[in-house]
Design a protein around this motif. Structure first.
Motif, PDB file in Angstrom:
ATOM      1  N   GLU A   1      21.609  45.555  58.624  1.00 26.91           N
ATOM      2  CA  GLU A   1      21.166  46.914  58.910  1.00 26.91           C
ATOM      3  C   GLU A   1      21.583  47.936  57.865  1.00 26.91           C
ATOM      4  OE1 GLU A   1      22.349  47.936  62.865  1.00 26.91           O
ATOM      5  OE2 GLU A   1      21.107  46.378  63.759  1.00 26.91           O
ATOM      6  N   VAL A   2      22.475  47.550  56.942  1.00 23.11           N
ATOM      7  CA  VAL A   2      22.935  48.443  55.876  1.00 23.11           C
ATOM      8  C   VAL A   2      23.009  47.648  54.586  1.00 23.11           C
ATOM      9  CG1 VAL A   2      24.802  49.974  55.089  1.00 23.11           C
ATOM     10  CG2 VAL A   2      24.334  49.745  57.536  1.00 23.11           C
ATOM     11  N   LEU A   3      22.615  48.283  53.488  1.00 23.82           N
ATOM     12  CA  LEU A   3      22.809  47.722  52.162  1.00 23.82           C
ATOM     13  C   LEU A   3      23.856  48.592  51.477  1.00 23.82           C
ATOM     14  CD1 LEU A   3      21.998  45.749  49.905  1.00 23.82           C
ATOM     15  CD2 LEU A   3      20.208  47.389  49.260  1.00 23.82           C
ATOM     16  N   TYR A   4      24.978  47.981  51.080  1.00 26.03           N
ATOM     17  CA  TYR A   4      26.054  48.713  50.410  1.00 26.03           C
ATOM     18  C   TYR A   4      25.878  48.570  48.907  1.00 26.03           C
ATOM     19  CZ  TYR A   4      28.191  48.659  55.013  1.00 26.03           C
ATOM     20  OH  TYR A   4      28.423  48.815  56.358  1.00 26.03           O
ATOM     21  N   ALA A   5      26.003  49.679  48.191  1.00 25.38           N
ATOM     22  CA  ALA A   5      25.831  49.692  46.743  1.00 25.38           C
ATOM     23  C   ALA A   5      27.059  50.302  46.090  1.00 25.38           C
ATOM     24  CB  ALA A   5      24.584  50.503  46.377  1.00 25.38           C
ATOM     25  N   GLY A   6      27.704  49.545  45.212  1.00 25.71           N
ATOM     26  CA  GLY A   6      28.843  50.056  44.450  1.00 25.71           C
ATOM     27  C   GLY A   6      28.351  50.559  43.107  1.00 25.71           C
ATOM     28  N   ALA A   7      28.955  51.623  42.617  1.00 30.79           N
ATOM     29  CA  ALA A   7      28.426  52.283  41.423  1.00 30.79           C
ATOM     30  C   ALA A   7      29.492  52.523  40.352  1.00 30.79           C
ATOM     31  CB  ALA A   7      27.793  53.611  41.832  1.00 30.79           C
TER      32      ALA A   7
ATOM     33  N   LEU B   1      31.572  43.852  45.594  1.00 29.63           N
ATOM     34  CA  LEU B   1      31.732  44.258  46.983  1.00 29.63           C
ATOM     35  C   LEU B   1      31.789  43.011  47.855  1.00 29.63           C
ATOM     36  CD1 LEU B   1      29.046  47.097  47.198  1.00 29.63           C
ATOM     37  CD2 LEU B   1      31.516  47.404  47.105  1.00 29.63           C
ATOM     38  N   ALA B   2      32.501  43.104  48.959  1.00 28.94           N
ATOM     39  CA  ALA B   2      32.554  42.016  49.939  1.00 28.94           C
ATOM     40  C   ALA B   2      32.562  42.646  51.326  1.00 28.94           C
ATOM     41  CB  ALA B   2      33.809  41.170  49.742  1.00 28.94           C
ATOM     42  N   VAL B   3      32.080  41.887  52.289  1.00 29.23           N
ATOM     43  CA  VAL B   3      32.088  42.315  53.689  1.00 29.23           C
ATOM     44  C   VAL B   3      32.961  41.335  54.452  1.00 29.23           C
ATOM     45  CG1 VAL B   3      30.685  42.664  55.760  1.00 29.23           C
ATOM     46  CG2 VAL B   3      29.768  43.274  53.534  1.00 29.23           C
ATOM     47  N   SER B   4      33.833  41.854  55.311  1.00 26.55           N
ATOM     48  CA  SER B   4      34.673  40.965  56.124  1.00 26.55           C
ATOM     49  C   SER B   4      33.799  40.153  57.071  1.00 26.55           C
ATOM     50  CB  SER B   4      35.711  41.773  56.903  1.00 26.55           C
ATOM     51  OG  SER B   4      35.079  42.613  57.847  1.00 26.55           O
ATOM     52  N   SER B   5      34.321  39.023  57.527  1.00 22.38           N
ATOM     53  CA  SER B   5      33.534  38.122  58.375  1.00 22.38           C
ATOM     54  C   SER B   5      33.130  38.762  59.705  1.00 22.38           C
ATOM     55  CB  SER B   5      34.297  36.829  58.627  1.00 22.38           C
ATOM     56  OG  SER B   5      35.524  37.111  59.270  1.00 22.38           O
ATOM     57  N   ASP B   6      33.886  39.753  60.168  1.00 24.13           N
ATOM     58  CA  ASP B   6      33.505  40.438  61.409  1.00 24.13           C
ATOM     59  C   ASP B   6      32.635  41.668  61.137  1.00 24.13           C
ATOM     60  OD1 ASP B   6      35.331  42.254  60.379  1.00 24.13           O
ATOM     61  OD2 ASP B   6      36.744  42.072  62.043  1.00 24.13           O
ATOM     62  N   GLY B   7      32.383  41.978  59.868  1.00 23.71           N
ATOM     63  CA  GLY B   7      31.516  43.093  59.496  1.00 23.71           C
ATOM     64  C   GLY B   7      32.133  44.465  59.605  1.00 23.71           C
ATOM     65  N   LYS B   8      33.425  44.538  59.896  1.00 24.46           N
ATOM     66  CA  LYS B   8      34.066  45.838  60.106  1.00 24.46           C
ATOM     67  C   LYS B   8      34.576  46.483  58.820  1.00 24.46           C
ATOM     68  CE  LYS B   8      35.503  44.937  64.824  1.00 24.46           C
ATOM     69  NZ  LYS B   8      36.615  44.845  65.761  1.00 24.46           N
ATOM     70  N   TRP B   9      34.761  45.721  57.772  1.00 15.69           N
ATOM     71  CA  TRP B   9      35.381  46.225  56.551  1.00 15.69           C
ATOM     72  C   TRP B   9      34.543  45.898  55.327  1.00 15.69           C
ATOM     73  CZ3 TRP B   9      39.142  49.269  58.021  1.00 15.69           C
ATOM     74  CH2 TRP B   9      39.809  48.985  59.204  1.00 15.69           C
ATOM     75  N   ILE B  10      34.481  46.845  54.409  1.00 17.06           N
ATOM     76  CA  ILE B  10      33.860  46.637  53.108  1.00 17.06           C
ATOM     77  C   ILE B  10      35.002  46.689  52.095  1.00 17.06           C
ATOM     78  CG2 ILE B  10      32.204  47.520  51.419  1.00 17.06           C
ATOM     79  CD1 ILE B  10      31.061  46.595  54.175  1.00 17.06           C
ATOM     80  N   ILE B  11      35.024  45.742  51.200  1.00 18.11           N
ATOM     81  CA  ILE B  11      36.061  45.681  50.171  1.00 18.11           C
ATOM     82  C   ILE B  11      35.399  45.925  48.828  1.00 18.11           C
ATOM     83  CG2 ILE B  11      37.778  44.222  49.033  1.00 18.11           C
ATOM     84  CD1 ILE B  11      36.791  43.407  52.540  1.00 18.11           C
ATOM     85  N   ALA B  12      35.936  46.856  48.059  1.00 19.61           N
ATOM     86  CA  ALA B  12      35.413  47.170  46.731  1.00 19.61           C
ATOM     87  C   ALA B  12      36.421  46.737  45.679  1.00 19.61           C
ATOM     88  CB  ALA B  12      35.147  48.665  46.611  1.00 19.61           C
ATOM     89  N   CYS B  13      35.934  46.046  44.671  1.00 20.37           N
ATOM     90  CA  CYS B  13      36.764  45.631  43.532  1.00 20.37           C
ATOM     91  C   CYS B  13      36.365  46.508  42.358  1.00 20.37           C
ATOM     92  CB  CYS B  13      36.522  44.168  43.200  1.00 20.37           C
ATOM     93  SG  CYS B  13      36.810  43.079  44.606  1.00 20.37           S
ATOM     94  N   GLY B  14      37.352  47.234  41.836  1.00 16.07           N
ATOM     95  CA  GLY B  14      37.022  48.214  40.812  1.00 16.07           C
ATOM     96  C   GLY B  14      37.752  48.032  39.509  1.00 16.07           C
ATOM     97  N   GLU B  15      37.518  48.970  38.649  1.00 12.49           N
ATOM     98  CA  GLU B  15      38.096  49.006  37.321  1.00 12.49           C
ATOM     99  C   GLU B  15      39.621  48.967  37.408  1.00 12.49           C
ATOM    100  OE1 GLU B  15      37.426  52.136  33.849  1.00 12.49           O
ATOM    101  OE2 GLU B  15      35.597  51.466  34.843  1.00 12.49           O
ATOM    102  N   GLY B  16      40.239  48.287  36.474  1.00  7.14           N
ATOM    103  CA  GLY B  16      41.683  48.202  36.446  1.00  7.14           C
ATOM    104  C   GLY B  16      42.271  47.239  37.473  1.00  7.14           C
TER     105      GLY B  16
END
Length: 98
Positions: A41-47, A76-91
């Motif tokens: 239902e949502v598409l997450y986009a990291g920028a 980006l990753a989504v937790s298996s229960d869909g409650k958390w979005i994890i972003a991997c960034g610079e540094g």
């Protein structure tokens, strides 16, 4: 539906069975990572601006924007229960964004 992103600042949705472009949206910053929510239902986009854009997959309209880190988001990753979005960034930063 399949999604792609590019340094040209676009997100594109494709019909995988025939390769047809269904819709696209242009952003003010390059989108470097995409992931669907567990329920689709949502598409997450990291920028490159360090933000995660929560997009409506029907229209690609921005529902919400969350600042995740300084600099580019590489993944980006989504937790298996869909409650958390994890972003991997610079540094080497890893941030929980939900």
């Amino acid at each position: 539906m399949m999604a792609s992103c590019s340094e040209d600042k676009t997100v594109r949705l494709w019909q995988p069975t025939n390769g047809r472009l269904v819709r696209f949206a242009r952003f003010s910053t390059a989108i470097t990572a995409l992931i669907w929510s567990i329920n689709g239902e949502v598409l997450y986009a990291g920028a490159t601006d360090g933000k995660v854009y929560c997009l409506d997959p029907e229209s690609l309209a921005v529902r919400r924007v969350v600042k995740a880190c300084e600099g580019r988001i590489y993944g980006l990753a989504v937790s298996s229960d869909g409650k958390w979005i994890i972003a991997c960034g610079e540094g080497g930063t890893v941030v929980v964004v939900r």
